[in-house]
Design an enzyme around this catalytic site. Structure first.
Site, PDB file in Angstrom:
ATOM      1  NE  ARG A 229      -2.724   7.711   5.057  1.00  0.00           N
ATOM      2  CZ  ARG A 229      -3.097   6.421   5.072  1.00  0.00           C
ATOM      3  NH1 ARG A 229      -2.370   5.522   5.696  1.00  0.00           N
ATOM      4  NH2 ARG A 229      -4.172   6.016   4.415  1.00  0.00           N
ATOM      5  CD  GLU A 258       3.293   6.166   1.717  1.00  0.00           C
ATOM      6  OE1 GLU A 258       2.343   5.537   1.200  1.00  0.00           O
ATOM      7  OE2 GLU A 258       3.446   6.248   2.943  1.00  0.00           O
ATOM      8  CG  HIS A 280       1.281   2.632   2.879  1.00  0.00           C
ATOM      9  ND1 HIS A 280       0.862   3.926   2.683  1.00  0.00           N
ATOM     10  CD2 HIS A 280       0.305   2.069   3.644  1.00  0.00           C
ATOM     11  CE1 HIS A 280      -0.309   4.118   3.281  1.00  0.00           C
ATOM     12  NE2 HIS A 280      -0.668   2.988   3.873  1.00  0.00           N
TER      13      HIS A 280
HETATM   14  C1  3PG Z   1      -5.459   2.638   5.090  1.00  0.00           C
HETATM   15  O1  3PG Z   1      -5.564   3.854   5.248  1.00  0.00           O
HETATM   16  O2  3PG Z   1      -6.437   1.908   4.955  1.00  0.00           O
HETATM   17  C2  3PG Z   1      -4.106   2.002   5.114  1.00  0.00           C
HETATM   18  O3  3PG Z   1      -3.091   2.936   5.219  1.00  0.00           O
HETATM   19  C3  3PG Z   1      -3.874   1.099   3.935  1.00  0.00           C
HETATM   20  O4  3PG Z   1      -3.720   1.757   2.728  1.00  0.00           O
HETATM   21  P1  3PG Z   1      -3.664   0.875   1.390  1.00  0.00           P
HETATM   22  O5  3PG Z   1      -5.072   0.403   1.149  1.00  0.00           O
HETATM   23  O6  3PG Z   1      -3.207   1.772   0.298  1.00  0.00           O
HETATM   24  O7  3PG Z   1      -2.736  -0.254   1.622  1.00  0.00           O
END
Ligand code: 3PG
Length: 321
Positions: A229, A258, A280
């Site tokens: 994160r 983001e 991400h």
């Molecule tokens: C999560 O916390 O599950 C991951 O960081 C993935 O996030 P995302 O579903 O937005 O790709």
């Protein structure tokens, strides 16, 4: 029952939701647009792209549950949801393999300078002397957090021949032994690691954890990976540490805000020649998208149908009728 989906989820999860509810999809809304739309819905399904703020939750007069098709719930105001009797369900662990593989991919890319090497090839250059890397074998790798993701990373790095240190306040001695990791304090992790990888959630105890003080304790030339994160690393402190050479290279999949605002510190990190950055993408594999969103969809339907729900983020929660 009406469900609003505001981040892209796997088609199988949409099919499952549609088998029991009327589903609308609306992507890319800002807070005001979402606040205006949410009153008509019983449930909201998100990934990390939607900020489920107090304003959104309180506008959701009919909202009974929020589903998170993934692990992290830091984009959802969980205390406010609890206060309003809105369940928050997620799919912890369902995308752990994808996140772990991404962290290792970023580490390999950073440690072998793959980004500049790939770029020179695209420019028809053949540079064999510029891009000498280092190896993972024999290195001490510190993991901050060895939950669902960290333990897979530990297994992969052990297979590479690394010595794995782990800082995790919830880790029991026997579990550490079974994972072939050595338990360490944060200070030991900082002072002994050649490579550091973060696998912790963002919360009040991890926000800004890697600050100037932490960087000062680290070995010169450390490699850093964050596919967990944004906000856990103080981005200005990392940028300074890259510029002084304290940090030799970094692989980053997550950022403080983001998408990254132009001219932010995150943008400067992305542009840094010794940073490998991705938007991400940790959980973005076919397999994990299906696993996480189908599980979250099922849990959301369970919550709406008054069934016991396996993964709730609030205990106790008195769900509104
Ligand atoms: C999560 O916390 O599950 C991951 O960081 C993935 O996030 P995302 O579903 O937005 O790709």
């Amino acid at each position: 029952m009406k469900v609003l989906v505001t981040d892209k989820i796997h088609p199988d999860a949409l099919t499952l939701l549609k088998s029991q509810a009327a589903v609308d999809e609306a992507y890319g809304m800002d807070e005001a647009q979402l606040t205006g739309k949410i009153p008509g819905y019983d449930a909201l399904m998100v990934r990390s792209g939607t900020q489920v703020t107090a304003a959104v939750l309180s506008a959701g007069k009919n909202l009974k549950a929020v589903g998170r098709a993934g692990t992290g719930v830091d984009n959802i105001n969980v205390p406010e949801a609890t206060r309003l009797g809105i369940m928050v369900v997620n799919a912890p662990g369902a995308n752990a393999q994808a996140a772990a593989e991404m962290a290792v991919a970023l580490l390999l890319a950073a440690i072998r300078q793959l980004k500049p090497a790939l770029e020179t090839m695209k420019q028809n250059q053949w540079e064999r002397t510029k891009f000498t890397g280092t190896e993972i074998a024999g290195k001490t790798v510190g993991l901050i957090g060895v939950g669902a993701v960290g333990k897979i990373v530990a297994k992969i790095l052990n297979a590479f021949g690394a010595h794995v240190l782990a800082y995790d306040p919830f880790l029991a001695e026997e579990k550490a032994a079974a994972m072939h990791v050595t338990m360490a304090s944060l200070e030991e992790l900082y002072t002994q690691s050649d490579i550091l990888s973060i696998h912790a959630p963002l919360n009040d105890s991890t926000r800004n954890l890697l600050d100037v003080h932490a960087f000062n304790q680290m070995k010169d030339g450390i490699m850093l990976v964050n596919a967990a994160r944004g906000g856990i690393i103080n981005e200005q402190a990392l940028l300074n540490a890259l510029n002084t050479g304290k940090v030799a290279a970094a692989g980053l999949d997550v950022f403080e805000k983001e998408p990254i605002p132009l001219e932010s510190t995150s943008a400067k990190l992305v542009a840094h020649p010794r940073v490998v950055a991705t938007p991400h993408l940790g959980a973005s594999t076919q397999e994990s998208q299906r696993n996480a969103s189908v599980l979250a969809a099922q849990l959301l339907l369970d919550a709406l149908n008054g069934q016991p729900v396996a993964s709730v983020n609030q205990l106790p929660v008195v769900q509104r009728a």
